[in-house]
Design an enzyme around this catalytic site. Structure first.
Site, PDB file in Angstrom:
ATOM      1  N   ASN A 162     -41.331  42.865   2.098  1.00  0.00           N
ATOM      2  CA  ASN A 162     -41.454  43.189   2.499  1.00  0.00           C
ATOM      3  C   ASN A 162     -40.657  42.227   4.227  1.00  0.00           C
ATOM      4  O   ASN A 162     -40.154  42.036   4.645  1.00  0.00           O
ATOM      5  CB  ASN A 162     -42.794  43.200   3.640  1.00  0.00           C
ATOM      6  CG  ASN A 162     -43.170  41.816   3.552  1.00  0.00           C
ATOM      7  OD1 ASN A 162     -43.591  41.008   3.533  1.00  0.00           O
ATOM      8  ND2 ASN A 162     -44.036  41.399   4.559  1.00  0.00           N
ATOM      9  N   GLU A 258     -49.742  32.704  -0.311  1.00  0.00           N
ATOM     10  CA  GLU A 258     -49.834  33.290   1.072  1.00  0.00           C
ATOM     11  C   GLU A 258     -49.880  35.077   0.649  1.00  0.00           C
ATOM     12  O   GLU A 258     -49.453  36.047   0.132  1.00  0.00           O
ATOM     13  CB  GLU A 258     -48.346  33.252   1.585  1.00  0.00           C
ATOM     14  CG  GLU A 258     -48.093  31.978   1.751  1.00  0.00           C
ATOM     15  CD  GLU A 258     -49.794  31.091   3.002  1.00  0.00           C
ATOM     16  OE1 GLU A 258     -50.167  31.964   3.564  1.00  0.00           O
ATOM     17  OE2 GLU A 258     -49.605  29.887   2.979  1.00  0.00           O
ATOM     18  N   CYS A 292     -48.011  41.124   7.027  1.00  0.00           N
ATOM     19  CA  CYS A 292     -49.448  40.666   6.538  1.00  0.00           C
ATOM     20  C   CYS A 292     -49.892  39.760   7.821  1.00  0.00           C
ATOM     21  O   CYS A 292     -51.479  39.967   7.557  1.00  0.00           O
ATOM     22  CB  CYS A 292     -48.771  39.460   5.624  1.00  0.00           C
ATOM     23  SG  CYS A 292     -47.748  37.816   5.766  1.00  0.00           S
TER      24      CYS A 292
HETATM   25  P1  NAP Z   1     -47.268  42.686  -4.067  1.00  0.00           P
HETATM   26  O1  NAP Z   1     -47.079  43.585  -5.464  1.00  0.00           O
HETATM   27  O2  NAP Z   1     -48.643  41.849  -4.694  1.00  0.00           O
HETATM   28  O3  NAP Z   1     -45.998  41.738  -5.082  1.00  0.00           O
HETATM   29  C1  NAP Z   1     -45.492  40.613  -4.880  1.00  0.00           C
HETATM   30  C2  NAP Z   1     -44.805  40.347  -5.747  1.00  0.00           C
HETATM   31  O4  NAP Z   1     -45.838  39.645  -7.380  1.00  0.00           O
HETATM   32  C3  NAP Z   1     -43.214  40.650  -6.177  1.00  0.00           C
HETATM   33  O5  NAP Z   1     -42.368  40.299  -6.437  1.00  0.00           O
HETATM   34  C4  NAP Z   1     -44.385  41.443  -8.159  1.00  0.00           C
HETATM   35  O6  NAP Z   1     -43.092  42.292  -8.457  1.00  0.00           O
HETATM   36  C5  NAP Z   1     -44.508  40.156  -7.880  1.00  0.00           C
HETATM   37  N1  NAP Z   1     -45.981  40.059  -9.158  1.00  0.00           N
HETATM   38  C6  NAP Z   1     -46.485  41.929  -9.427  1.00  0.00           C
HETATM   39  N2  NAP Z   1     -47.632  40.966 -10.411  1.00  0.00           N
HETATM   40  C7  NAP Z   1     -47.233  40.301 -11.180  1.00  0.00           C
HETATM   41  C8  NAP Z   1     -47.990  39.448 -11.995  1.00  0.00           C
HETATM   42  N3  NAP Z   1     -48.922  40.042 -12.674  1.00  0.00           N
HETATM   43  N4  NAP Z   1     -47.545  38.127 -12.003  1.00  0.00           N
HETATM   44  C9  NAP Z   1     -46.047  37.817 -10.959  1.00  0.00           C
HETATM   45  N5  NAP Z   1     -45.877  38.152 -10.609  1.00  0.00           N
HETATM   46  C10 NAP Z   1     -46.524  39.500 -10.373  1.00  0.00           C
HETATM   47  O7  NAP Z   1     -47.187  42.623  -2.905  1.00  0.00           O
HETATM   48  P2  NAP Z   1     -46.063  43.612  -1.969  1.00  0.00           P
HETATM   49  O8  NAP Z   1     -46.332  44.781  -1.755  1.00  0.00           O
HETATM   50  O9  NAP Z   1     -44.896  43.025  -2.508  1.00  0.00           O
HETATM   51  O10 NAP Z   1     -45.988  43.044  -0.772  1.00  0.00           O
HETATM   52  C11 NAP Z   1     -47.197  43.053   0.309  1.00  0.00           C
HETATM   53  C12 NAP Z   1     -48.745  42.334  -0.130  1.00  0.00           C
HETATM   54  O11 NAP Z   1     -47.864  41.368   0.130  1.00  0.00           O
HETATM   55  C13 NAP Z   1     -49.422  42.884   1.513  1.00  0.00           C
HETATM   56  O12 NAP Z   1     -51.057  42.415   1.317  1.00  0.00           O
HETATM   57  C14 NAP Z   1     -49.126  41.422   2.681  1.00  0.00           C
HETATM   58  O13 NAP Z   1     -49.742  41.171   3.708  1.00  0.00           O
HETATM   59  C15 NAP Z   1     -48.374  40.591   1.539  1.00  0.00           C
HETATM   60  N6  NAP Z   1     -48.039  39.872   2.095  1.00  0.00           N
HETATM   61  C16 NAP Z   1     -48.656  38.268   2.383  1.00  0.00           C
HETATM   62  C17 NAP Z   1     -47.853  37.593   2.933  1.00  0.00           C
HETATM   63  C18 NAP Z   1     -48.017  36.609   3.556  1.00  0.00           C
HETATM   64  O14 NAP Z   1     -47.233  35.353   3.912  1.00  0.00           O
HETATM   65  N7  NAP Z   1     -49.529  35.599   3.664  1.00  0.00           N
HETATM   66  C19 NAP Z   1     -46.759  37.440   3.181  1.00  0.00           C
HETATM   67  C20 NAP Z   1     -46.197  38.997   2.974  1.00  0.00           C
HETATM   68  C21 NAP Z   1     -46.850  39.789   2.060  1.00  0.00           C
HETATM   69  P3  NAP Z   1     -42.577  43.629  -8.749  1.00  0.00           P
HETATM   70  O15 NAP Z   1     -42.051  43.643  -7.263  1.00  0.00           O
HETATM   71  O16 NAP Z   1     -41.760  43.468  -9.801  1.00  0.00           O
HETATM   72  O17 NAP Z   1     -44.191  44.002  -8.911  1.00  0.00           O
HETATM   73  O1  G3P Z   2     -45.275  39.913   5.845  1.00  0.00           O
HETATM   74  C1  G3P Z   2     -44.857  38.894   6.387  1.00  0.00           C
HETATM   75  C2  G3P Z   2     -45.733  38.179   7.218  1.00  0.00           C
HETATM   76  O2  G3P Z   2     -44.871  36.090   6.538  1.00  0.00           O
HETATM   77  C3  G3P Z   2     -45.788  37.525   8.319  1.00  0.00           C
HETATM   78  O3  G3P Z   2     -44.240  37.357   9.228  1.00  0.00           O
HETATM   79  O4  G3P Z   2     -43.090  36.537  11.178  1.00  0.00           O
HETATM   80  O5  G3P Z   2     -43.922  39.017  10.546  1.00  0.00           O
HETATM   81  O6  G3P Z   2     -45.074  37.345  11.303  1.00  0.00           O
HETATM   82  P1  G3P Z   2     -43.999  37.741  10.789  1.00  0.00           P
END
Ligand code: NAP
Ligand code: G3P
Length: 483
Positions: A162, A258, A292
């Site tokens: 994202n 995160e 997130c």
């Molecule tokens: P995701 O599916 O967990 O993927 C995140 C990253 O992990 C991608 O690069 C993915 O690669 C990789 N990955 C997947 N399986 C893995 C494994 N077994 N080992 C190592 N890496 C692996 O998350 P997303 O769909 O991209 O993002 C959405 C989620 O992220 C939401 O839950 C959101 O809340 C959270 N998020 C949190 C924050 C924060 O700062 N708290 C910020 C942004 C997003 P692939 O794409 O190749 O599968």
């Molecule tokens: O989902 C990504 C997270 O880091 C949110 O960033 O700047 O949209 O609050 P922001």
């Protein structure tokens, strides 16, 4: 460098300083979530290429760490300059690949440029300390401890879809400034934007091998990277599911996670409702809720609930829906599977008696912004992170009930409190188990000089520029035994 066939580019990987196709001869097709066609192919990097990249990063890191902060900073400042030159094309790439509207995509690039420059400045101003031994009972003044920060070695940076540019740079920039080598694994949907930002870094002439870009599905290459003995620290942003998996795989490796959130907006009886609505709407619905830190539930006092819902409905009905190219706020979700998931949560809530205030229309992965009232604890939408444009409203009888429901979640990223009573705001802020409480504002990560963290299932460790520099370096103590 890039191979173009029928107008669709096949992008090379960046391994040990070389742009090259993978020896696997396998590529992954990237589809635009809104144009729906294939917009490029990226390499499926092999395990032996991972080995070579990590070894190259290790070799390059020794010399990189001997450069002065100013010298490392010059490369990074030049990277920021290169990104500024590429601003429009990088924003177009983000828009095309992850469906963020153009204005927000451009903001992401500008924020990234600012973040890199700020990281350089912050690193230049960090310093070690010295301490005399006589502060401890029986200690001696003749012992002088010199405490410096040194790099960890090779940092594995894994970013989500994202914020494909910003959440990559927020790991890469501090890792490099702290003197580490980097292995960057972008989200597959987001890797074209990742490649473009690394092309900009490569143009600075940064030493070969100090950073490699590993594309490939996380499900296939992720565990190999995470468990690799050459990795000295992992900085991960993504879902709680993947984050928990990583924490089981990485043994005795410093890990910053995160993860997901279920940020509540607590609306008290005395809240300024117009200000509240403005913040809830932009908090819940920008980029279709794929943040997130999106507002993912409203806990509103019964006394003002009808008023709030009426105002929210008006605001939701006025939201623009459609193409990222036309700067719509509500844009198609990242894929059909994600839209199915959000739809399932809406259906479950309505089956269990939630009131549909507005929305619940769908065209493939484009969901209308949806407001659900009278949501109760037995509904999945009360607890699960949708990552889509749906907002559940839970009515509460008291501030205590709001606090109890806020804390009952497994997540603990951020929370908002809307009230005009400062004492009440501080009382609620003190009682909520989250990383950050926003008083009269929407949850959000920035400004990037603030610490950013989640507790419980929302994360481990702290980001933000200063904290990232700390987590990507360690203390090294040298004791001078004087006399
Ligand atoms: P995701 O599916 O967990 O993927 C995140 C990253 O992990 C991608 O690069 C993915 O690669 C990789 N990955 C997947 N399986 C893995 C494994 N077994 N080992 C190592 N890496 C692996 O998350 P997303 O769909 O991209 O993002 C959405 C989620 O992220 C939401 O839950 C959101 O809340 C959270 N998020 C949190 C924050 C924060 O700062 N708290 C910020 C942004 C997003 P692939 O794409 O190749 O599968
Ligand atoms: O989902 C990504 C997270 O880091 C949110 O960033 O700047 O949209 O609050 P922001």
């Amino acid at each position: 460098m890039d191979h173009v066939e029928n107008d669709v580019t096949t992008y090379p990987a960046y391994l040990a300083g070389q742009w090259q196709p993978s020896e696997s001869h396998e590529t992954i097709a990237i589809h635009s979530p809104w144009q729906r066609d294939v917009i490029g192919h990226v390499q499926a990097v092999t395990q032996s290429e991972v080995d070579q990249s990590i070894q190259a990063a290790k070799n390059a890191q020794h010399e990189w760490a001997t450069l002065s902060l100013g010298e490392r900073g010059q490369y990074l400042n030049q990277w920021a300059q290169e990104l500024a030159k590429d601003k429009e094309s990088l924003a177009t790439s983000i828009m095309t690949e992850v469906g963020k509207n153009y204005a927000d995509a451009e903001k992401e690039v500008v924020r990234t440029i600012d973040l890199i420059r700020y990281t350089v400045q912050e690193a230049l101003h960090m310093h070690g300390e010295s301490v005399r031994g006589d502060g401890f009972p029986g200690g001696s003044k003749e012992k002088l401890g010199i405490i410096e920060r040194v790099p960890l070695g090779v940092v594995l940076a894994i970013s989500p879809f994202n914020y494909p540019v910003n959440l990559a740079a927020s790991k890469i920039a501090p890792a490099l400034m702290a003197g580490n080598g980097v292995i960057f694994k972008p989200a597959t949907q987001g890797s074209i934007s990742g490649i473009k930002m690394i092309q900009a870094l490569d143009r600075t002439g940064i030493p070969s091998g100090i950073l490699s870009l590993i594309t490939g599905r996380g499900s296939e290459i992720g565990d190999y990277l995470t468990e690799h003995p050459g990795i000295n620290m992992i900085s991960f942003t993504g879902s709680t599911r993947t984050g928990k998996h990583l924490s089981q795989k990485s043994i005795m490796i410093p890990l910053v996670l995160e993860l997901g959130g279920k940020d509540p907006a607590i609306v008290c009886q005395d809240a300024d409702l117009d200000l509240t609505v403005k913040n809830i709407i932009s908090g819940a619905f920008s980029y279709s809720g794929q943040r997130c830190t999106a507002v993912k539930r409203v806990l509103v006092d019964d006394q003002v609930a009808d008023q709030l819902v009426a105002k929210l409905q008006k605001a939701v009905d006025a939201l623009s829906v459609g193409s990222p190219k036309n700067n719509r706020m509500i844009v198609p979700l990242i894929d059909n599977k994600s839209a199915d998931f959000v739809q399932g949560l809406i259906d479950d809530a309505m089956d269990k008696g939630a009131t549909l205030v507005t929305g619940n229309q769908r065209k493939e992965n484009l969901l209308a912004p949806t407001l659900l009232d009278h949501v109760t604890e037995d509904m999945d939408i009360a607890w699960v992170e949708p990552f889509g444009p749906v907002l559940p409203i839970i009515r509460v009888h008291s501030v205590n009930q709001a606090i109890q429901l806020a804390n009952k979640s497994n997540f603990g990223l951020q929370a908002s409190v809307f009230t005009q009573d400062i004492d009440k705001a501080l009382e609620i802020a003190g009682a909520i188990e989250v990383g950050t409480v926003q008083v009269n504002g929407r949850p959000e990560r920035g400004p990037d000089n603030f610490p950013f963290l989640g507790v419980k299932s929302s994360g481990m460790g702290t980001q933000g520029v200063h904290n990232s520099l700390l987590s990507m370096s360690r203390e090294k103590l040298t004791v001078m035994n004087l006399k």
